[in-house]
Design an enzyme around this catalytic site. Structure first.
Site, PDB file in Angstrom:
ATOM      1  N   HIS A   1      34.543  38.854  28.405  1.00  0.00           N
ATOM      2  CA  HIS A   1      35.520  38.589  27.353  1.00  0.00           C
ATOM      3  C   HIS A   1      36.077  39.871  26.726  1.00  0.00           C
ATOM      4  CE1 HIS A   1      33.702  34.643  27.689  1.00  0.00           C
ATOM      5  NE2 HIS A   1      34.637  34.141  26.907  1.00  0.00           N
TER       6      HIS A   1
ATOM      7  N   GLU B   1      45.285  28.416  34.666  1.00  0.00           N
ATOM      8  CA  GLU B   1      46.030  29.659  34.552  1.00  0.00           C
ATOM      9  C   GLU B   1      46.947  29.912  35.749  1.00  0.00           C
ATOM     10  OE1 GLU B   1      42.862  29.266  33.831  1.00  0.00           O
ATOM     11  OE2 GLU B   1      42.641  29.913  31.742  1.00  0.00           O
TER      12      GLU B   1
END
Length: 350
Positions: free
Chosen positions: A129, A60
């Site tokens: 999440h 990322e």
């Protein structure tokens, strides 16, 4: 006009941007997989080729640095992360580079990158999440932060973000992806950033909201009309910078307000809105300001624990009922078979 789902409207905006501007590129984890990031990137690789639409390794921070370099070099990168949570590994590139270069180089350098981050909840995704960290990004100067609510917003705000000259974070709530609505077909269709919208007019109380909670506000407002309470719903849409004037006009009219946020209350955008409005209208408000947000603890994974953790239209109705001293039974209001999914269409986090 054409009727699309929220996810299809995102796809339509991406297709439009790639077609009308050859400097636009689209990449990220899962962009080219069979599911196409909840359907938002389907068929783009086939239409525009592997040089402009491609998958990336799980890195990322690295892919964000690539976007910054590509933007300086004249491209308009659009990145996608299937979880906001995963993008946290790229905070150094975002905060110390992307957000600051335009300022540091005397406004002579632009960084036209768009970063799509998907947030939300459901199916036991739990604390790593299902985080709603939009206030982190909104408190960084140099970043625009967008949280679309309607299908029209999904296309119009995304296109406006892509062609903005500097970084925009585009936060999509996954519970909105299957909502449908009318969307203009023109390539030139845009919705300005930093402009709120009145989703519903009313005179008794202002509900200030964003993203999925604006949908809950609409449901609550319909129920409250049965008790002669009319709510004015202000959908913020861009949380940085915020369109304060639209909010001021509404609160100045109703003299009461509730703020809804998808994040934990402490340090939230909702808390900032409450603070600013309380200072401005301290002597004019007819009731104590209210905020409906998540508890200041991690999102639970347990099906049973999430029942009391997340907020919905019932919580809004209860808060408004208390302000107006009403007794409204919400036990039979909008009961769903499962509380942690938006509908039967929701087949899991991916």
């Amino acid at each position: 006009m054409k009727r699309l789902t929220f996810a299809q409207a995102i796809n339509d905006a991406l297709e439009t941007a790639l077609r009308i501007d050859s400097s636009v590129i689209k990449y990220g984890l899962g962009v080219t997989d069979p599911y196409g990031v909840f359907g938002t990137t389907l068929n783009l690789e086939e239409k525009f080729g592997k040089d402009r639409v491609f998958d990336m390794p799980t890195a990322e921070n690295g892919m964000t640095g690539i976007a910054i370099g590509a933007a300086i070099g004249g491209l308009k990168p659009i990145m996608t992360h299937q979880r906001l949570d995963f993008f946290l590994l790229a905070m150094d590139q975002l905060v110390n580079n992307a957000s600051k270069f335009h300022f540091m180089f005397g406004k002579e350098v632009n960084i036209p990158i768009t970063i799509r981050l998907i947030l939300g909840r459901g199916w036991g995704q739990g604390p790593t999440h299902a985080q709603n960290l939009q206030s982190w990004f909104a408190h960084i100067p140099g970043l625009k932060v967008v949280m679309p609510t309607t299908v029209k917003d999904a296309k119009g705000l995304l296109l406006e973000s892509i062609f903005d000259p500097n970084p925009v974070l585009f936060l999509e709530h996954r519970w909105l992806h299957n909502m449908d609505g009318e969307v203009p077909e023109e390539d030139t269709f845009r919705i300005p950033l930093s402009k709120a919208e009145l989703l519903k007019k009313g005179k008794d109380i202002t509900i200030i909201s964003m993203s999925y909670m604006s949908i809950e506000a609409i449901h609550a407002a319909k129920k409250l009309e049965e008790y002669n309470i009319t709510c004015e719903i202000v959908d913020v849409k861009t949380i940085s910078p915020i369109d304060w004037e639209t909010i001021y006009l509404s609160v100045n009219k109703t003299k009461r307000f509730i703020v809804l946020d998808t994040a934990s209350e402490f340090g939230s955008i909702g808390s900032d809105i409450v603070a600013k409005l309380s200072m401005k209208y301290f002597n004019q408000l007819k009731s104590q300001p209210q905020i409906i947000a998540l508890p200041n603890t991690h999102s639970p994974t347990s099906y049973e624990l999430t029942k009391e953790y997340y907020k919905d239209a019932k919580d809004i109705i209860k808060a408004v009922s208390k302000i107006f001293d009403l007794n409204i039974d919400t036990n039979t209001f909008m009961n769903k078979r499962h509380h942690d999914v938006p509908g039967d269409w929701f087949k899991g986090p991916f």
